[in-house]
Design an enzyme around this catalytic site. Structure first.
Site, PDB file in Angstrom:
ATOM      1  N   ILE A  16       0.847  -1.205   0.000  1.00  0.00           N
ATOM      2  CA  ILE A  16       0.000   0.000   0.000  1.00  0.00           C
ATOM      3  C   ILE A  16       0.879   1.250   0.000  1.00  0.00           C
ATOM      4  O   ILE A  16       0.600   2.216  -0.729  1.00  0.00           O
ATOM      5  CB  ILE A  16      -0.966   0.014   1.204  1.00  0.00           C
ATOM      6  CG1 ILE A  16      -1.740  -1.316   1.283  1.00  0.00           C
ATOM      7  CG2 ILE A  16      -1.951   1.179   1.082  1.00  0.00           C
ATOM      8  CD1 ILE A  16      -2.591  -1.460   2.533  1.00  0.00           C
ATOM      9  N   PHE A  83       2.972   3.684   7.331  1.00  0.00           N
ATOM     10  CA  PHE A  83       2.537   2.374   6.821  1.00  0.00           C
ATOM     11  C   PHE A  83       3.430   1.263   7.368  1.00  0.00           C
ATOM     12  O   PHE A  83       3.040   0.091   7.319  1.00  0.00           O
ATOM     13  CB  PHE A  83       2.673   2.308   5.294  1.00  0.00           C
ATOM     14  CG  PHE A  83       1.722   3.163   4.516  1.00  0.00           C
ATOM     15  CD1 PHE A  83       0.494   2.672   4.104  1.00  0.00           C
ATOM     16  CD2 PHE A  83       2.064   4.457   4.168  1.00  0.00           C
ATOM     17  CE1 PHE A  83      -0.382   3.457   3.363  1.00  0.00           C
ATOM     18  CE2 PHE A  83       1.203   5.247   3.432  1.00  0.00           C
ATOM     19  CZ  PHE A  83      -0.026   4.747   3.025  1.00  0.00           C
ATOM     20  N   THR A 136      -5.817  -1.068  10.590  1.00  0.00           N
ATOM     21  CA  THR A 136      -6.588  -2.145   9.970  1.00  0.00           C
ATOM     22  C   THR A 136      -7.924  -2.360  10.685  1.00  0.00           C
ATOM     23  O   THR A 136      -8.053  -2.050  11.876  1.00  0.00           O
ATOM     24  CB  THR A 136      -5.758  -3.450  10.040  1.00  0.00           C
ATOM     25  OG1 THR A 136      -6.580  -4.556   9.669  1.00  0.00           O
ATOM     26  CG2 THR A 136      -5.215  -3.716  11.447  1.00  0.00           C
ATOM     27  N   ASP A 137      -8.880  -2.944   9.958  1.00  0.00           N
ATOM     28  CA  ASP A 137     -10.155  -3.311  10.594  1.00  0.00           C
ATOM     29  C   ASP A 137      -9.990  -4.518  11.528  1.00  0.00           C
ATOM     30  O   ASP A 137     -10.884  -4.809  12.338  1.00  0.00           O
ATOM     31  CB  ASP A 137     -11.236  -3.595   9.539  1.00  0.00           C
ATOM     32  CG  ASP A 137     -10.874  -4.707   8.557  1.00  0.00           C
ATOM     33  OD1 ASP A 137      -9.762  -5.282   8.657  1.00  0.00           O
ATOM     34  OD2 ASP A 137     -11.711  -5.002   7.675  1.00  0.00           O
ATOM     35  N   GLU A 138      -8.830  -5.217  11.431  1.00  0.00           N
ATOM     36  CA  GLU A 138      -8.663  -6.425  12.258  1.00  0.00           C
ATOM     37  C   GLU A 138      -8.589  -6.099  13.745  1.00  0.00           C
ATOM     38  O   GLU A 138      -8.767  -6.991  14.583  1.00  0.00           O
ATOM     39  CB  GLU A 138      -7.418  -7.212  11.826  1.00  0.00           C
ATOM     40  CG  GLU A 138      -7.515  -7.636  10.377  1.00  0.00           C
ATOM     41  CD  GLU A 138      -6.652  -8.841  10.015  1.00  0.00           C
ATOM     42  OE1 GLU A 138      -6.123  -9.495  10.920  1.00  0.00           O
ATOM     43  OE2 GLU A 138      -6.534  -9.108   8.810  1.00  0.00           O
ATOM     44  N   TYR A 161      -0.897 -10.289  15.035  1.00  0.00           N
ATOM     45  CA  TYR A 161      -0.840  -9.114  14.144  1.00  0.00           C
ATOM     46  C   TYR A 161      -1.859  -8.070  14.578  1.00  0.00           C
ATOM     47  O   TYR A 161      -1.535  -6.890  14.776  1.00  0.00           O
ATOM     48  CB  TYR A 161      -1.086  -9.539  12.689  1.00  0.00           C
ATOM     49  CG  TYR A 161      -1.462  -8.376  11.787  1.00  0.00           C
ATOM     50  CD1 TYR A 161      -0.525  -7.399  11.442  1.00  0.00           C
ATOM     51  CD2 TYR A 161      -2.768  -8.238  11.290  1.00  0.00           C
ATOM     52  CE1 TYR A 161      -0.873  -6.315  10.636  1.00  0.00           C
ATOM     53  CE2 TYR A 161      -3.122  -7.171  10.485  1.00  0.00           C
ATOM     54  CZ  TYR A 161      -2.179  -6.203  10.154  1.00  0.00           C
ATOM     55  OH  TYR A 161      -2.525  -5.132   9.362  1.00  0.00           O
ATOM     56  N   LYS A 165      -1.330  -4.204  16.047  1.00  0.00           N
ATOM     57  CA  LYS A 165      -1.879  -2.989  15.423  1.00  0.00           C
ATOM     58  C   LYS A 165      -2.798  -2.263  16.404  1.00  0.00           C
ATOM     59  O   LYS A 165      -2.798  -1.027  16.467  1.00  0.00           O
ATOM     60  CB  LYS A 165      -2.636  -3.337  14.131  1.00  0.00           C
ATOM     61  CG  LYS A 165      -1.760  -3.839  12.984  1.00  0.00           C
ATOM     62  CD  LYS A 165      -0.763  -2.821  12.456  1.00  0.00           C
ATOM     63  CE  LYS A 165      -1.390  -1.668  11.723  1.00  0.00           C
ATOM     64  NZ  LYS A 165      -0.353  -0.815  11.057  1.00  0.00           N
TER      65      LYS A 165
END
Ligand code: NAD
Ligand code: DAU
Length: 354
Positions: A16, A83, A136-138, A161, A165
């Site tokens: 990205i 990023f 992230t949406d995670e 992960y 985040k």
């Protein structure tokens, strides 16, 4: 933020971040690109910036405070867009420590370097400065069959992960509340498009199919992800950078919910059309169900109404057009795939160690 300003982008040799570098250059920014060139970062991704004097590449880690601070001294950036991260869930199952190191410890170091250095800015420049953290949406965990993640959804990360985040999001937020650093956070769904490292579902399936190898589908293939074309994510990040309200977080999603098996079958169907197997067998015959990912989140789906209503962002690409473009990009760039994987990755299964 005016477009003539200089930004530091971290992780700009990754998927990205690399797309974002091109997006910024097309929109007249000057960019200092700080990237450690891990297994996921590659100069081959940046070849088309070669003759652009508005792109300066610096090899190094976000946790190298002397280096980061020297970049502030030299360029007085108007913003940092972060990023840089370890980004692959399966690798975080095999080895969480590296995720904590980069995504937590080194993000903290980047925040600290930034806080220290913008003290030297004029008070107006301090107010105008932005630290935009790409997340992230995670961090929100997993949805059941219904519902959407909003910015108010409580954090419930399920993989190392996601936990790393989530932790960095909290640190970023704390730097506004404690030190007044003008921060922004974006939480985005699954991206796809050019330059994605072939450990991730879409490029892995394309490359395995082209070689007639099994197409591994975890579990029953019914896990759902919300897919967004990477250029739309880049446009969303620039929108938040230019217009976002300090201290706010913005969810970003494509509103294209697909099961994994639908994604794999779509790729097979498109390949049957544009590059049929010599045997004329349909690519779908290569689909192979394999052991599930430990702790596999069932469903992600994003409510993007805040960024749409407040900042006017909407995605331009449909899934149908985006997946065709992506497939064609991989067909045209097999040499890039070979170069970035040659020494360090063979598409074998990751993330099964328990
Ligand atoms: P990627 O793995 O393709 O790229 C990560 C880049 O960061 C690489 O170029 C790598 O060399 C660099 N890097 C790693 N550690 C570093 C360090 N310590 N210092 C400097 N550079 C370092 O990742 P991506 O898929 O492009 O994701 C970029 C960011 O967006 C990540 O923060 C990720 O959490 C987030 N994100 C990704 C997605 C997605 O679908 N890929 C979706 C939402 C958010
Ligand atoms: O939701 C945003 C996240 O999307 C980002 O934060 C991550 O950085 C990014 O990697 C991505 O995470 P996922 O785990 O969703 O992406 P991945 O491509 O690894 O897997 C997508 C889905 O496909 C997931 O449900 C697991 C499944 N899968 C994956 C691979 C690699 C398979 O079925 N087979 C595979 O071989």
């Amino acid at each position: 933020m005016s477009q003539s300003k200089t930004l530091i982008v971290t992780g700009g040799a990754g998927f990205i971040g690399g797309n974002f570098i091109y997006h910024l250059l097309n929109n007249h920014y000057k960019v200092i690109n700080l990237d450690a060139l891990t297994y996921a970062g590659h100069m081959e991704t940046l070849l088309n910036t070669n003759d652009n004097d508005k792109h300066i590449f610096v090899k190094g880690r976000i946790g190298d405070s002397d280096l980061v601070e020297s970049l502030f001294d030299e360029y007085q950036p108007a913003a940092i867009v972060n990023f840089a991260a370890e980004s692959h869930v399966d690798r975080s199952i095999d080895g969480p420590a590296e995720f904590i190191q980069t995504n937590v410890v080194e993000t903290l170091s980047l925040l600290e370097s930034t806080r220290k250095k913008i003290k030297n800015y004029s008070s107006q420049a301090q107010q105008d400065f932005r630290f935009l953290h790409v997340s992230t949406d995670e961090v929100y965990g997993s949805l059941g069959d219904t519902g959407l993640f909003t910015e108010e959804t409580p954090y419930a990360p399920n993989s190392p992960y996601a936990a790393s985040k989530a932790s960095s999001d909290h640190l970023v937020r704390s730097y506004l509340h404690t030190y007044g650093l003008p921060v922004l956070i974006t939480n985005c769904s699954n991206n796809y498009g050019p330059y994605q490292f072939p450990e991730k579902l879409i490029p892995l399936i394309i490359l395995n199919a082209l070689e007639g190898k099994p197409l591994p589908v975890y579990g029953n293939g019914l896990n759902v992800r919300d897919w967004l074309y990477v250029e739309d994510h880049c446009a969303a990040i620039r929108t938040v950078l230019e217009k976002g309200r300090v201290g706010e977080k913005y969810n970003v999603g494509g509103n294209y919910e697909k099961t994994n098996i639908e994604i794999v079958k779509t790729i097979c169907r498109l390949l049957d059309e544009v590059k049929p197997q010599a045997s004329k067998e349909p690519y779908e015959k290569l689909i192979t169900y394999v052991d599930d990912r430990p702790g596999h989140d069932l469903r992600y789906a994003i409510d993007s109404s805040k960024i749409k209503n407040e900042l006017g962002w909407t995605p331009a690409e449909t899934f149908e057009s985006g997946i065709r473009k992506t497939l064609q990009w991989y067909l045209d760039n097999l040499e890039w795939c070979r170069q970035v994987t040659d020494k360090n990755y063979n598409r074998n299964r990751l993330g099964t160690s328990l």
